[in-house]
Design a protein around this motif. Structure first.
Motif, PDB file in Angstrom:
ATOM      1  N   ALA A  68       4.558  -2.062  -1.440  1.00  0.00           N
ATOM      2  CA  ALA A  68       3.222  -1.455  -1.419  1.00  0.00           C
ATOM      3  C   ALA A  68       2.561  -1.518  -2.799  1.00  0.00           C
ATOM      4  O   ALA A  68       1.360  -1.779  -2.906  1.00  0.00           O
ATOM      5  CB  ALA A  68       3.315  -0.012  -0.930  1.00  0.00           C
ATOM      6  N   ARG A  69       3.340  -1.301  -3.838  1.00  0.00           N
ATOM      7  CA  ARG A  69       2.774  -1.384  -5.190  1.00  0.00           C
ATOM      8  C   ARG A  69       2.349  -2.812  -5.523  1.00  0.00           C
ATOM      9  O   ARG A  69       1.318  -3.025  -6.175  1.00  0.00           O
ATOM     10  CB  ARG A  69       3.785  -0.879  -6.221  1.00  0.00           C
ATOM     11  N   VAL A  85       0.363  -0.361   5.158  1.00  0.00           N
ATOM     12  CA  VAL A  85      -0.770  -0.973   4.456  1.00  0.00           C
ATOM     13  C   VAL A  85      -2.115  -0.376   4.858  1.00  0.00           C
ATOM     14  O   VAL A  85      -3.090  -0.498   4.115  1.00  0.00           O
ATOM     15  CB  VAL A  85      -0.798  -2.508   4.619  1.00  0.00           C
ATOM     16  N   ALA A  86      -2.178   0.287   6.011  1.00  0.00           N
ATOM     17  CA  ALA A  86      -3.458   0.810   6.499  1.00  0.00           C
ATOM     18  C   ALA A  86      -4.152   1.745   5.499  1.00  0.00           C
ATOM     19  O   ALA A  86      -5.352   1.583   5.251  1.00  0.00           O
ATOM     20  CB  ALA A  86      -3.264   1.485   7.857  1.00  0.00           C
ATOM     21  N   PRO A  87      -3.451   2.716   4.900  1.00  0.00           N
ATOM     22  CA  PRO A  87      -4.150   3.588   3.951  1.00  0.00           C
ATOM     23  C   PRO A  87      -4.683   2.840   2.726  1.00  0.00           C
ATOM     24  O   PRO A  87      -5.734   3.187   2.190  1.00  0.00           O
ATOM     25  CB  PRO A  87      -3.081   4.605   3.533  1.00  0.00           C
ATOM     26  N   VAL A  88      -3.975   1.817   2.308  1.00  0.00           N
ATOM     27  CA  VAL A  88      -4.420   1.028   1.160  1.00  0.00           C
ATOM     28  C   VAL A  88      -5.707   0.289   1.511  1.00  0.00           C
ATOM     29  O   VAL A  88      -6.712   0.373   0.784  1.00  0.00           O
ATOM     30  CB  VAL A  88      -3.312   0.036   0.712  1.00  0.00           C
ATOM     31  N   ARG A  96      -8.861   2.562   1.903  1.00  0.00           N
ATOM     32  CA  ARG A  96      -9.521   2.895   0.637  1.00  0.00           C
ATOM     33  C   ARG A  96     -10.261   1.688   0.053  1.00  0.00           C
ATOM     34  O   ARG A  96     -11.384   1.827  -0.435  1.00  0.00           O
ATOM     35  CB  ARG A  96      -8.500   3.402  -0.380  1.00  0.00           C
ATOM     36  N   LEU A  97      -9.626   0.531   0.103  1.00  0.00           N
ATOM     37  CA  LEU A  97     -10.261  -0.662  -0.464  1.00  0.00           C
ATOM     38  C   LEU A  97     -11.536  -1.031   0.279  1.00  0.00           C
ATOM     39  O   LEU A  97     -12.538  -1.402  -0.332  1.00  0.00           O
ATOM     40  CB  LEU A  97      -9.293  -1.850  -0.422  1.00  0.00           C
ATOM     41  N   VAL A  98     -11.508  -0.940   1.597  1.00  0.00           N
ATOM     42  CA  VAL A  98     -12.605  -1.444   2.424  1.00  0.00           C
ATOM     43  C   VAL A  98     -13.658  -0.386   2.729  1.00  0.00           C
ATOM     44  O   VAL A  98     -14.849  -0.663   2.656  1.00  0.00           O
ATOM     45  CB  VAL A  98     -12.054  -2.037   3.745  1.00  0.00           C
ATOM     46  N   GLU A 103      -0.758   3.140  -7.791  1.00  0.00           N
ATOM     47  CA  GLU A 103       0.629   3.308  -7.359  1.00  0.00           C
ATOM     48  C   GLU A 103       0.832   4.586  -6.552  1.00  0.00           C
ATOM     49  O   GLU A 103       1.662   4.623  -5.647  1.00  0.00           O
ATOM     50  CB  GLU A 103       1.567   3.260  -8.558  1.00  0.00           C
ATOM     51  N   THR A 104       0.075   5.627  -6.865  1.00  0.00           N
ATOM     52  CA  THR A 104       0.180   6.866  -6.092  1.00  0.00           C
ATOM     53  C   THR A 104      -0.259   6.618  -4.650  1.00  0.00           C
ATOM     54  O   THR A 104       0.378   7.098  -3.710  1.00  0.00           O
ATOM     55  CB  THR A 104      -0.673   7.980  -6.737  1.00  0.00           C
ATOM     56  N   THR A 105      -1.317   5.855  -4.472  1.00  0.00           N
ATOM     57  CA  THR A 105      -1.774   5.483  -3.129  1.00  0.00           C
ATOM     58  C   THR A 105      -0.673   4.732  -2.399  1.00  0.00           C
ATOM     59  O   THR A 105      -0.383   5.011  -1.229  1.00  0.00           O
ATOM     60  CB  THR A 105      -3.036   4.587  -3.216  1.00  0.00           C
TER      61      THR A 105
END
Length: 165
Positions: A56-57, A127-130, A133-135, A143-145
């Motif tokens: 994830a990072r 990956v959905a939460p990442v 936020r990006l989109v 890294e906390t995300t």
């Protein structure tokens, strides 16, 4: 982007490009797949939480680069509705999930995750939460995300919410 321009930049004749890639779309798909395979290596630390955090990072680091943001912009543009670009997007994400599946499979084999955990569903949950936020929100992604996304995905897996159908 044209095959002529790629050939010129690579210092080869365009027939060399066509010999290896039948279309410029396939060339783009392969280049992006290679780029993200290099930027997002598949870890094997022996612990699922550590593996998923590293994964994830790496995703966060790759998607916050210029190339990552360009990929997102292209994937979300009207152009992505064309069959060629839709296929590139499909191939890219399919490759990323396929390469990462062993992380989940090894964790199930070690007893860290419940039997029947669907690797694809766990990875999508991670990956959905990442991507959200990006989109959508434009909130900072760091890294906390990544770590929180892993915790949520693991909690869902342990609750057997991500079992194969």
């Amino acid at each position: 982007m044209t095959v002529d321009a790629v050939a010129q930049r690579a210092g080869v004749h365009k027939t060399t490009i066509y010999r290896n890639w039948k279309t410029s779309d396939r060339l783009v798909a392969d280049a992006l797949t290679h780029h993200f395979a290099t930027d997002i290596p598949i870890p094997d630390t022996g612990a699922v939480k550590d593996d998923l955090r590293a994964l994830a990072r790496s995703l966060v680091a790759a998607m916050t680069t210029h190339a990552g943001r360009a990929l997102l912009a292209t994937a979300l543009s009207d152009a992505a509705r064309t069959p060629e670009l839709a296929e590139i997007k499909r191939v890219l994400f399919e490759d990323c999930f396929r390469r990462a599946e062993p992380v989940v499979t090894r964790a199930v084999e070690r007893g860290e995750l419940p039997a029947g955990t669907d690797p694809g569903e766990l990875l999508k949950a991670m990956v959905a939460p990442v991507y959200f936020r990006l989109v959508f929100t434009g909130e900072p992604v760091d890294e906390t995300t990544a770590d929180r996304a892993v915790d949520v995905a693991l909690a869902a897996a342990h609750a057997r919410a991500l079992s194969a159908p």
